[in-house]
Every structure is written in C-alpha cells, then in structure tokens.
Design a protein around this motif. Sequence first.
Motif, PDB file in Angstrom:
ATOM      1  N   PHE A  88       0.837  -1.195   0.000  1.00 44.56           N
ATOM      2  CA  PHE A  88       0.000   0.000   0.000  1.00 44.56           C
ATOM      3  C   PHE A  88       0.874   1.247   0.000  1.00 44.56           C
ATOM      4  O   PHE A  88       1.854   1.332   0.756  1.00 44.56           O
ATOM      5  CB  PHE A  88      -0.962   0.009   1.189  1.00 44.56           C
ATOM      6  N   THR A  89       0.486   2.186  -0.864  1.00 45.70           N
ATOM      7  CA  THR A  89       1.207   3.457  -0.987  1.00 45.70           C
ATOM      8  C   THR A  89       0.171   4.577  -0.932  1.00 45.70           C
ATOM      9  O   THR A  89      -1.007   4.310  -0.719  1.00 45.70           O
ATOM     10  CB  THR A  89       1.946   3.528  -2.335  1.00 45.70           C
ATOM     11  N   ARG A  90       0.612   5.804  -1.202  1.00 48.56           N
ATOM     12  CA  ARG A  90      -0.337   6.916  -1.268  1.00 48.56           C
ATOM     13  C   ARG A  90      -1.036   6.987  -2.624  1.00 48.56           C
ATOM     14  O   ARG A  90      -1.964   7.759  -2.797  1.00 48.56           O
ATOM     15  CB  ARG A  90       0.382   8.238  -0.997  1.00 48.56           C
ATOM     16  N   GLY A  91      -0.553   6.229  -3.590  1.00 47.70           N
ATOM     17  CA  GLY A  91      -1.151   6.254  -4.927  1.00 47.70           C
ATOM     18  C   GLY A  91      -0.084   5.998  -5.973  1.00 47.70           C
ATOM     19  O   GLY A  91       1.046   5.616  -5.645  1.00 47.70           O
ATOM     20  N   VAL A  92      -0.435   6.226  -7.211  1.00 46.97           N
ATOM     21  CA  VAL A  92       0.485   5.903  -8.301  1.00 46.97           C
ATOM     22  C   VAL A  92       1.777   6.714  -8.198  1.00 46.97           C
ATOM     23  O   VAL A  92       2.866   6.191  -8.421  1.00 46.97           O
ATOM     24  CB  VAL A  92      -0.203   6.118  -9.670  1.00 46.97           C
ATOM     25  N   THR A  93       1.659   7.984  -7.846  1.00 50.49           N
ATOM     26  CA  THR A  93       2.873   8.805  -7.748  1.00 50.49           C
ATOM     27  C   THR A  93       3.860   8.191  -6.763  1.00 50.49           C
ATOM     28  O   THR A  93       5.051   8.043  -7.056  1.00 50.49           O
ATOM     29  CB  THR A  93       2.514  10.242  -7.328  1.00 50.49           C
ATOM     30  N   GLU A  94       3.375   7.809  -5.594  1.00 48.66           N
ATOM     31  CA  GLU A  94       4.295   7.223  -4.624  1.00 48.66           C
ATOM     32  C   GLU A  94       4.781   5.847  -5.072  1.00 48.66           C
ATOM     33  O   GLU A  94       5.945   5.500  -4.852  1.00 48.66           O
ATOM     34  CB  GLU A  94       3.679   7.125  -3.225  1.00 48.66           C
ATOM     35  N   SER A  95       3.912   5.077  -5.707  1.00 49.38           N
ATOM     36  CA  SER A  95       4.337   3.751  -6.183  1.00 49.38           C
ATOM     37  C   SER A  95       5.491   3.881  -7.173  1.00 49.38           C
ATOM     38  O   SER A  95       6.478   3.143  -7.106  1.00 49.38           O
ATOM     39  CB  SER A  95       3.165   3.022  -6.846  1.00 49.38           C
ATOM     40  N   LEU A  96       5.357   4.833  -8.104  1.00 50.38           N
ATOM     41  CA  LEU A  96       6.424   5.030  -9.098  1.00 50.38           C
ATOM     42  C   LEU A  96       7.701   5.548  -8.437  1.00 50.38           C
ATOM     43  O   LEU A  96       8.805   5.129  -8.788  1.00 50.38           O
ATOM     44  CB  LEU A  96       5.953   5.991 -10.194  1.00 50.38           C
ATOM     45  N   LEU A  98       8.591   4.941  -5.417  1.00 48.21           N
ATOM     46  CA  LEU A  98       9.168   3.822  -4.667  1.00 48.21           C
ATOM     47  C   LEU A  98      10.057   2.976  -5.584  1.00 48.21           C
ATOM     48  O   LEU A  98      11.212   2.678  -5.264  1.00 48.21           O
ATOM     49  CB  LEU A  98       8.040   2.969  -4.064  1.00 48.21           C
ATOM     50  N   VAL A  99       9.526   2.625  -6.755  1.00 45.01           N
ATOM     51  CA  VAL A  99      10.300   1.783  -7.680  1.00 45.01           C
ATOM     52  C   VAL A  99      11.539   2.536  -8.163  1.00 45.01           C
ATOM     53  O   VAL A  99      12.650   2.008  -8.150  1.00 45.01           O
ATOM     54  CB  VAL A  99       9.445   1.352  -8.892  1.00 45.01           C
ATOM     55  N   ALA A 100      11.318   3.797  -8.587  1.00 43.42           N
ATOM     56  CA  ALA A 100      12.445   4.566  -9.136  1.00 43.42           C
ATOM     57  C   ALA A 100      13.530   4.719  -8.077  1.00 43.42           C
ATOM     58  O   ALA A 100      14.717   4.494  -8.333  1.00 43.42           O
ATOM     59  CB  ALA A 100      11.966   5.924  -9.622  1.00 43.42           C
ATOM     60  N   SER A 101      13.110   5.070  -6.876  1.00 44.81           N
ATOM     61  CA  SER A 101      14.072   5.371  -5.839  1.00 44.81           C
ATOM     62  C   SER A 101      14.763   4.107  -5.322  1.00 44.81           C
ATOM     63  O   SER A 101      15.991   4.068  -5.201  1.00 44.81           O
ATOM     64  CB  SER A 101      13.337   6.126  -4.735  1.00 44.81           C
ATOM     65  N   SER A 102      13.975   3.059  -5.051  1.00 49.62           N
ATOM     66  CA  SER A 102      14.572   1.857  -4.476  1.00 49.62           C
ATOM     67  C   SER A 102      15.269   1.008  -5.537  1.00 49.62           C
ATOM     68  O   SER A 102      16.475   0.775  -5.480  1.00 49.62           O
ATOM     69  CB  SER A 102      13.491   1.035  -3.768  1.00 49.62           C
ATOM     70  N   TYR A 103      14.511   0.567  -6.534  1.00 46.34           N
ATOM     71  CA  TYR A 103      15.102  -0.276  -7.585  1.00 46.34           C
ATOM     72  C   TYR A 103      16.130   0.521  -8.384  1.00 46.34           C
ATOM     73  O   TYR A 103      17.245   0.060  -8.632  1.00 46.34           O
ATOM     74  CB  TYR A 103      14.016  -0.820  -8.515  1.00 46.34           C
ATOM     75  N   GLY A 104      15.712   1.743  -8.765  1.00 50.09           N
ATOM     76  CA  GLY A 104      16.562   2.571  -9.624  1.00 50.09           C
ATOM     77  C   GLY A 104      17.919   2.855  -9.008  1.00 50.09           C
ATOM     78  O   GLY A 104      18.966   2.644  -9.627  1.00 50.09           O
ATOM     79  N   ARG A 105      17.909   3.328  -7.781  1.00 49.92           N
ATOM     80  CA  ARG A 105      19.188   3.705  -7.163  1.00 49.92           C
ATOM     81  C   ARG A 105      20.057   2.493  -6.833  1.00 49.92           C
ATOM     82  O   ARG A 105      21.278   2.564  -6.874  1.00 49.92           O
ATOM     83  CB  ARG A 105      18.960   4.508  -5.892  1.00 49.92           C
ATOM     84  N   ALA A 106      19.398   1.358  -6.536  1.00 48.30           N
ATOM     85  CA  ALA A 106      20.186   0.180  -6.153  1.00 48.30           C
ATOM     86  C   ALA A 106      20.789  -0.527  -7.359  1.00 48.30           C
ATOM     87  O   ALA A 106      21.871  -1.101  -7.271  1.00 48.30           O
ATOM     88  CB  ALA A 106      19.311  -0.794  -5.358  1.00 48.30           C
ATOM     89  N   ILE A 125       7.657  10.498 -15.248  1.00 41.81           N
ATOM     90  CA  ILE A 125       8.804  11.119 -15.931  1.00 41.81           C
ATOM     91  C   ILE A 125       9.829  11.570 -14.884  1.00 41.81           C
ATOM     92  O   ILE A 125      10.979  11.139 -14.892  1.00 41.81           O
ATOM     93  CB  ILE A 125       8.367  12.355 -16.766  1.00 41.81           C
ATOM     94  N   VAL A 126       9.341  12.401 -13.961  1.00 42.71           N
ATOM     95  CA  VAL A 126      10.271  13.088 -13.055  1.00 42.71           C
ATOM     96  C   VAL A 126      11.012  12.137 -12.106  1.00 42.71           C
ATOM     97  O   VAL A 126      12.221  12.298 -11.899  1.00 42.71           O
ATOM     98  CB  VAL A 126       9.542  14.224 -12.308  1.00 42.71           C
ATOM     99  N   PRO A 127      10.360  11.109 -11.522  1.00 45.90           N
ATOM    100  CA  PRO A 127      11.134  10.202 -10.652  1.00 45.90           C
ATOM    101  C   PRO A 127      12.298   9.551 -11.400  1.00 45.90           C
ATOM    102  O   PRO A 127      13.374   9.349 -10.822  1.00 45.90           O
ATOM    103  CB  PRO A 127      10.103   9.138 -10.234  1.00 45.90           C
ATOM    104  N   TRP A 128      12.097   9.288 -12.694  1.00 46.27           N
ATOM    105  CA  TRP A 128      13.178   8.661 -13.480  1.00 46.27           C
ATOM    106  C   TRP A 128      14.271   9.664 -13.805  1.00 46.27           C
ATOM    107  O   TRP A 128      15.449   9.313 -13.880  1.00 46.27           O
ATOM    108  CB  TRP A 128      12.601   8.034 -14.753  1.00 46.27           C
ATOM    109  N   GLN A 129      13.871  10.938 -14.006  1.00 47.13           N
ATOM    110  CA  GLN A 129      14.897  11.970 -14.226  1.00 47.13           C
ATOM    111  C   GLN A 129      15.787  12.097 -12.993  1.00 47.13           C
ATOM    112  O   GLN A 129      17.001  12.263 -13.100  1.00 47.13           O
ATOM    113  CB  GLN A 129      14.230  13.317 -14.539  1.00 47.13           C
ATOM    114  N   ILE A 130      15.160  12.008 -11.825  1.00 52.06           N
ATOM    115  CA  ILE A 130      15.929  12.111 -10.579  1.00 52.06           C
ATOM    116  C   ILE A 130      16.889  10.926 -10.448  1.00 52.06           C
ATOM    117  O   ILE A 130      18.042  11.083 -10.058  1.00 52.06           O
ATOM    118  CB  ILE A 130      14.966  12.223  -9.367  1.00 52.06           C
ATOM    119  N   VAL A 131      16.395   9.732 -10.818  1.00 47.54           N
ATOM    120  CA  VAL A 131      17.264   8.550 -10.770  1.00 47.54           C
ATOM    121  C   VAL A 131      18.420   8.698 -11.751  1.00 47.54           C
ATOM    122  O   VAL A 131      19.566   8.332 -11.455  1.00 47.54           O
ATOM    123  CB  VAL A 131      16.454   7.261 -11.089  1.00 47.54           C
ATOM    124  N   CYS A 132      18.125   9.247 -12.920  1.00 45.94           N
ATOM    125  CA  CYS A 132      19.188   9.454 -13.917  1.00 45.94           C
ATOM    126  C   CYS A 132      20.264  10.379 -13.340  1.00 45.94           C
ATOM    127  O   CYS A 132      21.460  10.122 -13.495  1.00 45.94           O
ATOM    128  CB  CYS A 132      18.619  10.047 -15.204  1.00 45.94           C
TER     129      CYS A 132
END
Length: 404
Positions: A88-96, A98-106, A125-132
């Motif tokens: 459970f998350t706050r919604g799609v924004t947080e779900s994305l 979560l993936v970008a930040s946890s999976y992406g950074r690791a 778009i933006v969570p992936w830009q941050i991961v990049c």
Amino acid sequence: MDVEAIRKEFPILHQQVNGRDLVYFDNAATSQKPLVVINALMDYYTGYNANIHRGIHTLAEKATKAYEDTRHTARAFINARSEQEIIFTRGVTESLNLVASSYGRAFLKAGDEIVISGLEHHSNIVPWQIVCEATGATLRVIPILENGELDMEAYKKLLSPRTKVVSVNHASNSLGTINPVKEIIALAHAAGAVAVIDGAQTGAHVAIDVQDLDCDFYCLSSHKMYGPTGTGLLYGKRELLEKMPPYQAGGEMIKDVTFPKTTYNDLPYKFEAGTPNIADVVAYKYAMDFILGLGRENIAAHEHALLTYATERVSALKGVRLIGTAAQKVGVVSFGVEGIHHFDIGQMLDSRGIAVRTGHHCTQPLMDCFKIEGTVRASFAVYNTKKEIDQLVEGLERIINFMK
Ligand SMILES: *Cc1c(COP(=O)(O)O)cnc(C)c1O
C-alpha cells in the motif's frame, strides 16, 4: 447495466452546480465515491479506529483484519501470486517513486538506459529523471504517432542491452490511448529490462491480470477507481521486492533494531514504513468490490459506448480538433476548439454545471508534441450517461456560436 441504480449509489452526483444538474466529466482526475466507500470510512472511524499490527486489543485486531482484507481483495483484483506482492502506498505517484528510488538507485549505473514514452504523466517522468541524475543513467523516450498511439517500431529500435527499465502507462490520462502493454513488457524482458506499468487510468476501467501481463511492477490509485484519496498500491514481483532496499524507514518496516544494525521486516511490510493510511486502505476494498460487483467487462462496454457516442458528436462540432484518436481507448475525449482557449471553454462549461478538465493534464511533453498548450478533456465513468454527453455537446454548441 442499470446506470440509474448505480447513480443512486453516488450522493454527490445529485446536486445542482451553477443552477444546473451537475455533469461530472472529470473522472480521469478523480472519480466520485459510492456510499459503500463513504460508509466504510464512517464505520472505521466510529467503530474500530486503532493502530494496526502491534495491538493486542479488540479494536486493533479488527482494524488490522480490515486493513489486511483490502490486501486480500487487491491480490485477487489484479491476480497477483501472493499478498506479499501488494504494497500500500499513497497512490500511483508514490508507487512510481518507490520503484524509481529503491530499484533505480540500487540497480542502475552510468550508461544504463530507462525507457519511458511520450504519453507519460509527470509522475512517470520526473522520478526517473531524478534517478538518472543520481546514477548517471539516461532517459529515452518512445515517440508517439499522430493518432496518439505509441510508435512501436521506434520502441523496438530504442531497446538494447543498455535498457534496464521500461516504464509506461497502461492508458493515457490525456488522450485515453490504451497501450499494448503485454507486447511492451515482452519486448522489455527480451532486452533484459524490468517493466513498470502505471495503471492509474485502467484500475476502474479495464481488467488487470499482472501474471498474464508478466509485468514486474504495476501501480494503482484508489481515488481514480471509486475509492478514497491518499492510497493506492504497488504490485511487484516478489523476487524483485525481496532484493530491493527499503524506500522509507521506521515503524512496521523494521524487524529488529540495535544501534549497530537493523533488520527489515518481511514483505510486504518492508515497504510500509510508519502508520499507514489505515482508514482509506480499509475503504479501498469496498471500491474494488464495487467494481468487481458490476463486472469490468460490463463497465468497459458501457464506457466504450459513451466514448463512441461522445467522439462522434464532439468531433462533428464546428472547429473542433480531437487530440488522440487511437484505435484502443478508455473513456477520454480530449479536444481543442479553433479560436477559443481551452480554459475559457472549461469555465463556460462550468457555468452550465459541466465539470471537465482543461490544461496539460500533467503531460506537458505530450502537449509539446502536438504543439498545443492544453486540451479540454471529458473523461467518463460508469455513472455517466448519453444524456450528459448531449448536455456537453449542447453547451459546446452554444459556446462556439457565442464566441465566433
Ligand atoms: C493520476 C495519474 C497519475 C498520478 O496518480 P496520483 O493518484 O495523483 O498519485 C499518474 N499517472 C497517470 C496516468 C495518472 O492519470
């Protein structure tokens, strides 16, 4: 489908706005809530509000069970293998995020590529830009065709051994395009990438089977599927969630804490830090049951009939340009009218009690692609009727005649 009976379940629909019966066509932004959902919130706060998981008293047990019942329903709703795959998350924004930040950074590094599409919401778009920025990975974008479909040939050419993540929406909030996600996922896997699907616009409209799709992650927002705001979920394949680092820390995500070392809780709790949004998660179950009770095929058929009718009538109006004419669409009609700003149309429709959305719909790059600033968007839900579309068309006719 007895739409009149369904409408009775939604108290908010029965009101006048600016002297006219409300016509609510802003469902892609958020849907209205049926009584079962409103009552579930009321029952929770009047009957068994308590913090979950740690309590041994009766109210805490009751709240914990209701919270976990939603996970049970959610597993079946998307056909996940296990409840441990539902976070459970706050919604799609947080779900994305979560993936970008946890999976992406690791797991991403310089030289890797993340593929998104030209149809994406800013939240994808933006969570992936941050991961990049954090990892040195590069963002690549699948272009779109004139009709608002993804250019699948261009997608195939973008994929390479460098591609590590493909993240696209199941349906576009701005244009309604339903993307061929099963094929997109299979192609991503063939290139060795994980596939993330933003299901914000499909949860209430299209049957979802994560095992059949074989996606690695799938995101839903409760508030766009007749449930409360402030919650939603992330589905992730267990083997991926197991190896991902925590997203946030504290509370239920912890097993044991000492100052030298902390161990994390098992799935799904590893990703649910702090006291969650218990009441809204509890009520979310009733929204999913509401959808299942009506039947997703029936909902899709009703909304498709509305889409076909609205497309026909709106596109026949003088000076109207439809934006997004993909062969497969959810109930979204986006358009512009020659010589009239979309914002003015929105305001004039509101003065007639008709709620639509105007602007870029959090998809600015998509608008750039069509060389427009924004559109007028009417988006449909199960409680909408053809008569309401007639009211919209009548309103648009008046506005067009008045402004010319
Ligand atoms: C609404 C929406 C989001 C964001 O969802 P939130 O519920 O605001 O977090 C992301 N993607 C699409 C396609 C959307 O429609």
